[in-house]
Design an enzyme around this catalytic site. Structure first.
Site, PDB file in Angstrom:
ATOM      1  N   SER A 100       0.864  -1.189   0.000  1.00  0.00           N
ATOM      2  CA  SER A 100       0.000   0.000   0.000  1.00  0.00           C
ATOM      3  C   SER A 100       0.891   1.227   0.000  1.00  0.00           C
ATOM      4  O   SER A 100       1.541   1.536   1.008  1.00  0.00           O
ATOM      5  CB  SER A 100      -0.913   0.003   1.229  1.00  0.00           C
ATOM      6  OG  SER A 100      -1.812  -1.072   1.175  1.00  0.00           O
ATOM      7  N   LYS A 175      -7.243   1.978  -2.554  1.00  0.00           N
ATOM      8  CA  LYS A 175      -6.778   1.507  -1.241  1.00  0.00           C
ATOM      9  C   LYS A 175      -6.721   2.662  -0.249  1.00  0.00           C
ATOM     10  O   LYS A 175      -7.065   2.507   0.932  1.00  0.00           O
ATOM     11  CB  LYS A 175      -5.402   0.855  -1.358  1.00  0.00           C
ATOM     12  CG  LYS A 175      -4.812   0.382  -0.028  1.00  0.00           C
ATOM     13  CD  LYS A 175      -5.707  -0.624   0.687  1.00  0.00           C
ATOM     14  CE  LYS A 175      -5.225  -0.959   2.103  1.00  0.00           C
ATOM     15  NZ  LYS A 175      -4.008  -1.775   2.120  1.00  0.00           N
ATOM     16  N   LYS A 243       0.909   6.049   7.830  1.00  0.00           N
ATOM     17  CA  LYS A 243       1.426   6.221   6.471  1.00  0.00           C
ATOM     18  C   LYS A 243       0.289   6.333   5.466  1.00  0.00           C
ATOM     19  O   LYS A 243       0.284   7.198   4.593  1.00  0.00           O
ATOM     20  CB  LYS A 243       2.352   5.046   6.147  1.00  0.00           C
ATOM     21  CG  LYS A 243       2.896   5.002   4.725  1.00  0.00           C
ATOM     22  CD  LYS A 243       2.106   4.030   3.855  1.00  0.00           C
ATOM     23  CE  LYS A 243       2.166   2.610   4.349  1.00  0.00           C
ATOM     24  NZ  LYS A 243       1.419   1.681   3.473  1.00  0.00           N
TER      25      LYS A 243
END
Length: 306
Positions: A100, A175, A243
């Site tokens: 990701s 995502k 993140k």
């Protein structure tokens, strides 16, 4: 065995990658794994896979390379570094990054791969550790439709919902949206749980009936019990969700969007991380909420390594 037997190199055998590689072995593929942790490689070997001492060794003869590493710097090193994937694999290899990361990084990998006559997909997943173990992940795929079709039999070994969502980078964009929804849901479940506890309601019964109505969600199904138990052992770490929320907020600025709840949720994740909670599972947002309310952390909380 599912489909034609493939020689697969799998780089990154951690919480998610380890179970995913194991499923591919069980499906009859020849899987060679590489990880920085030797124990992870040994676990794959014990299941019938092979191990490699370097990335170059793992990917050199592969038909398909799958990478599953934590963040953009790791993907860049694995792909572009000396002995990395793009420098080592043969032309025509299908390279699937399931990490990701930022959409722009996925686009850069795809462009560099095309120059080397490689087929590249970005295919991040949702479902967490449990989804990886149970092979019920959602896989959101960006790239060429023909390459998606070639990879589909492998994705179907790993997940239950597999969808081609657009060109290179589109998988990562979807995502990021997923991670926004998940983090917001976890925060709301935490607030609902604390609300019920403060009112003196039977939380097990309360959460069960909520799960059966419009408030129901996968987050509620998978996270409510561990949150009630204050079990924050990592399945998906706050560090990684921090993140991901950075990707959401950075992309929103690029798009000129105002996303108020995204900004607030990102700050709550960042706050818990700043308090030393980066190694906790993301359901540890409950812990941050308890601190905001001046509530002492239960001595029996299982908080993993942080």
């Amino acid at each position: 065995m599912t489909g034609v037997r493939k020689r697969i190199a799998f780089v990154g055998l951690g919480i998610m990658g380890g179970p995913m590689a194991a499923h591919l072995v069980r499906a009859g593929h020849e899987v060679t794994g590489f990880d920085l942790e030797r124990d992870a490689i040994d676990r794959l070997i014990a299941l019938g896979g092979k191990g490699a001492a370097t990335i170059a060794e793992a990917v050199r003869d592969a038909d398909v390379v799958i990478t599953m590493v934590p963040a953009d710097p790791h993907v860049e090193k694995v792909m572009f570094g000396g002995g990395g994937v793009l420098r080592t694999v043969k032309p025509g290899t299908l390279v699937i990054d399931m990490s990701s990361i930022k959409p722009g990084t996925s686009i850069a990998v795809a462009e560099a791969g095309a120059e080397r006559e490689l087929r590249v997909l970005d295919a991040p997943v949702s479902g967490g550790e449990a989804g990886a173990i149970e092979a019920v992940l959602s896989v959101m795929v960006g790239g060429e439709a023909a390459d998606f079709a070639a990879a589909l039999p492998l994705f179907e070994v790993l997940g239950k919902t597999v969808i081609h969502v657009g060109p290179h980078g589109a998988g990562q964009t979807v995502k990021a949206a997923n991670q926004l929804i998940v983090a917001g849901n976890i925060q709301l479940v935490a607030e609902a749980l604390l609300f019920l506890e403060r009112a003196g309601v039977d939380t097990e019964a309360g959460l069960r009936v909520l799960a059966g109505g419009l408030a129901g969600s996968t987050v509620l199904d998978r996270k409510a019990r561990v949150m009630r138990d204050r079990d924050f052992k990592p399945g998906f770490r706050i560090d990684l969700h921090h993140k991901d929320m950075g990707i959401v907020t950075e992309s929103a600025r690029e798009f000129g969007l105002v996303l108020p709840l995204a900004g607030l949720t990102a700050r709550l994740v960042a706050s818990l991380r700043a308090q030393g909670g980066g190694g906790l599972d993301h359901c540890g947002l409950l812990l941050g909420l308890e601190r905001l309310n001046g509530r002492p952390v239960a001595s029996g909380s299982k908080q993993g390594d942080n």
